[in-house]
Design an enzyme around this catalytic site. Structure first.
Site, PDB file in Angstrom:
ATOM      1  N   TYR A 168       0.851  -1.189   0.000  1.00 40.06           N
ATOM      2  CA  TYR A 168       0.000   0.000   0.000  1.00 40.06           C
ATOM      3  C   TYR A 168       0.887   1.239   0.000  1.00 40.06           C
ATOM      4  O   TYR A 168       1.881   1.286   0.728  1.00 40.06           O
ATOM      5  CB  TYR A 168      -0.895   0.014   1.243  1.00 40.06           C
ATOM      6  CG  TYR A 168      -1.760   1.249   1.372  1.00 40.06           C
ATOM      7  CD1 TYR A 168      -2.826   1.464   0.493  1.00 40.06           C
ATOM      8  CD2 TYR A 168      -1.514   2.197   2.355  1.00 40.06           C
ATOM      9  CE1 TYR A 168      -3.625   2.597   0.605  1.00 40.06           C
ATOM     10  CE2 TYR A 168      -2.324   3.338   2.476  1.00 40.06           C
ATOM     11  CZ  TYR A 168      -3.374   3.528   1.597  1.00 40.06           C
ATOM     12  OH  TYR A 168      -4.161   4.652   1.725  1.00 40.06           O
ATOM     13  N   ASP A 263       9.229   2.767   0.041  1.00 38.38           N
ATOM     14  CA  ASP A 263       8.168   3.469   0.760  1.00 38.38           C
ATOM     15  C   ASP A 263       8.261   3.039   2.225  1.00 38.38           C
ATOM     16  O   ASP A 263       7.814   1.961   2.600  1.00 38.38           O
ATOM     17  CB  ASP A 263       6.801   3.123   0.162  1.00 38.38           C
ATOM     18  CG  ASP A 263       5.661   3.821   0.912  1.00 38.38           C
ATOM     19  OD1 ASP A 263       5.946   4.540   1.896  1.00 38.38           O
ATOM     20  OD2 ASP A 263       4.491   3.645   0.512  1.00 38.38           O
ATOM     21  N   LYS A 291       3.939   8.837   9.100  1.00 40.98           N
ATOM     22  CA  LYS A 291       3.636   8.230  10.408  1.00 40.98           C
ATOM     23  C   LYS A 291       4.577   8.701  11.533  1.00 40.98           C
ATOM     24  O   LYS A 291       4.412   9.793  12.027  1.00 40.98           O
ATOM     25  CB  LYS A 291       3.565   6.705  10.265  1.00 40.98           C
ATOM     26  CG  LYS A 291       2.439   6.314   9.274  1.00 40.98           C
ATOM     27  CD  LYS A 291       2.015   4.880   9.297  1.00 40.98           C
ATOM     28  CE  LYS A 291       0.735   4.695   8.496  1.00 40.98           C
ATOM     29  NZ  LYS A 291       0.888   4.125   7.179  1.00 40.98           N
TER      30      LYS A 291
HETATM   31  C1  LIG Z   1       0.281   4.717   5.837  1.00 44.09           C
HETATM   32  C2  LIG Z   1       1.035   4.504   4.583  1.00 44.09           C
HETATM   33  C3  LIG Z   1       0.927   5.354   3.476  1.00 44.09           C
HETATM   34  C4  LIG Z   1      -0.064   6.486   3.433  1.00 44.09           C
HETATM   35  O1  LIG Z   1       0.207   7.447   4.393  1.00 44.09           O
HETATM   36  P1  LIG Z   1      -0.980   8.464   4.815  1.00 44.09           P
HETATM   37  O2  LIG Z   1      -0.333   9.358   5.806  1.00 44.09           O
HETATM   38  O3  LIG Z   1      -2.074   7.627   5.355  1.00 44.09           O
HETATM   39  O4  LIG Z   1      -1.379   9.181   3.590  1.00 44.09           O
HETATM   40  C5  LIG Z   1       1.740   5.133   2.388  1.00 44.09           C
HETATM   41  N1  LIG Z   1       2.624   4.126   2.375  1.00 44.09           N
HETATM   42  C6  LIG Z   1       2.756   3.277   3.410  1.00 44.09           C
HETATM   43  C7  LIG Z   1       3.772   2.201   3.339  1.00 44.09           C
HETATM   44  C8  LIG Z   1       1.965   3.428   4.545  1.00 44.09           C
HETATM   45  O5  LIG Z   1       2.083   2.565   5.554  1.00 44.09           O
END
Ligand SMILES: *Cc1c(COP(=O)(O)O)cnc(C)c1O
Length: 454
Positions: A168, A263, A291
């Site tokens: 994701y 990511d 995060k």
């Molecule tokens: C949470 C997450 C996102 C999205 O971040 P948001 O702050 O919710 O937009 C993208 N990539 C990864 C790996 C994530 O865990």
């Protein structure tokens, strides 16, 4: 009367017996708030998974958090393993973070002009992370990833990106794409409203599959701008990859002139200060963060070598901006949180605690021959109702989620809060005490007994 097993636990060898379900917690106030919320927001929430669609009941409205504990609108208390989906590595309402936010906020909340706080957070990160030389702050993980993709495309002057099924990357158009049928496929949109033309620029392959990736590069020679992966895929279960596979990614990108994007919105500052790049000792071309970086405030970031970052405006031609980017209050929260993470032994202590917890649960389940595995890395864990190895999205049996649903209900009724979906991982914070984890273990043992004996 449901408290038939008030037996004192001396350890996981002393297994609970005759466990029975507890009555459901009261959700009156939460249910009332949810009814109201449904008149204001689509599905009553501002982010879909919060709606409790895949577990029992309606969402709990949280009123307060402190350390590892949260309290809902009905006054129920829980030990929290969701931790705001990862950001709260120090737990709720950490005094250092709170005091810094209060200090900064005295001077106003936003200027849309540079502040010294941005330098301070950048310096904290760049001095302690050898995998990036320059960074740009944004306001969410989605924004960080979206910007990183644009940067990769601008830098390579190519359009296609490769992503993996089961990873994701937030909700930008190019990434709301899932695999079609076949080894290497153009993505199919996974959301209404994403133009097919966008999906056509995204190639989706399975994790842990070298052949598919090689074929993608062969099929789209000199067209691939970047490969993006969660190096610790933790948004669709915990799909840990071999180091060797990640090294293969590094090599194949280099050979084909494509950038490798890690990511690390979830793994960054979580499995170590340098995230997965530092854990696996692999140098990606661009890294995204979110995060934890904002200490509970909305912050994201992307970073790379100075040469690659030099392509971002106003230095370069890749446009990216944000009214609230580098917001001083958010920077303050990030500074306070990351400062704590840099203390000697922080990660060692956290990881030891997490390891003890997850191993005890695995021992319990294995001793009883339950088809149950705890996947874990650092302070991330995932409960899977399986006896198989799981390292790609296909390995997860959707039917097993019924068991999670049961477990989730039993755990809530025992004061343990997990994210409301069996595809979500759990997080342990530095605020989780030995007592918390003992209590949680006991509740998990009882719940497992209930799930497997009914
Ligand atoms: C949470 C997450 C996102 C999205 O971040 P948001 O702050 O919710 O937009 C993208 N990539 C990864 C790996 C994530 O865990």
């Amino acid at each position: 009367m449901f408290d038939s097993i008030k037996k004192i636990f001396s350890g996981e060898d002393d297994l609970p017996v005759n466990t029975s379900s507890k009555p459901d917690i009261s959700r009156e106030k939460s249910a009332e708030l949810y009814e109201k919320a449904k008149t204001y927001f689509p599905g009553g929430v501002n982010s879909p998974v919060r709606a409790f669609k895949s577990v029992h009941g309606t969402p709990l409205f949280i009123q307060r958090g402190d350390g590892s504990h949260i309290w809902d609108a009905d006054g129920n208390e829980f030990i929290d393993f969701c931790c705001s989906w990862g950001p709260l590595i120090l737990g709720h309402n950490n005094v250092k973070v709170r005091e810094k936010v209060v200090e900064v906020i005295q001077n106003g909340m936003s200027f849309g002009a540079p502040t010294a706080l941005e330098n301070e957070l950048a310096e904290l990160i760049l001095k302690n992370n050898k995998y990036i030389e320059k960074i740009r702050f944004v306001s969410s993980g989605t924004e960080a990833v979206m910007s990183a993709i644009r940067l990769a495309r601008g830098y390579t002057k190519r359009d296609k990106i490769i992503k993996f099924e089961g990873c994701y990357h937030g909700h930008s158009d190019s990434l709301l794409v899932k695999a079609g049928s076949g080894l290497v496929t153009f993505g199919e949109t996974s959301s209404a409203g994403v133009p097919k033309a966008f999906a056509d620029e995204t190639i989706v392959v399975g994790l842990n599959d070298k052949t598919a990736l090689q074929k993608a590069f062969d099929d789209f020679k000199n067209q691939v701008a970047a490969v993006i992966i969660e190096p610790v895929p933790a948004n669709n279960g915990l799909l840990l990859q071999n180091k060797e596979y990640l090294e293969f990614l590094r090599d194949i990108c280099t050979q084909n002139g494509a950038l490798l994007i890690f990511d690390e919105v979830i793994s960054g500052f979580r499995i170590g200060f340098e995230g997965a790049a530092g854990y696996y000792k692999i140098q990606p071309d661009i890294i995204t963060y979110g995060k934890i970086i904002g200490g509970g405030m909305p912050v994201g970031a992307y970073g790379a070598s100075a040469a690659i970052m030099g392509n971002v405006s106003p230095e370069g031609q890749v446009y990216q901006a944000g009214t609230l980017s580098g917001n001083p209050v958010a920077m303050g929260a990030g500074i306070a949180q990351l400062t704590e993470l840099l203390r000697n032994g922080f990660y060692r202590d956290l990881h030891n605690k997490a390891e003890e917890f997850t191993q005890a649960i695995q021992r319990f389940a294995s001793a009883r021959n339950y088809k149950f595995k705890v996947f874990t890395i650092g302070s991330i864990f995932w409960f899977a109702f399986t006896d198989k190895d799981i390292c790609s999205a296909d390995d997860i049996d959707p039917a097993s989620m019924e068991k999670f649903k049961k477990m989730h209900r039993e755990l809530l009724n025992r004061g343990i809060y997990l994210g409301p979906s069996g595809y979500e991982v759990g997080f342990i914070s530095s605020a989780h005490t030995k007592t918390d984890l003992e209590k949680a273990k006991r509740a998990i043992f009882e719940s497992l007994d209930l799930v497997f004996r009914q």
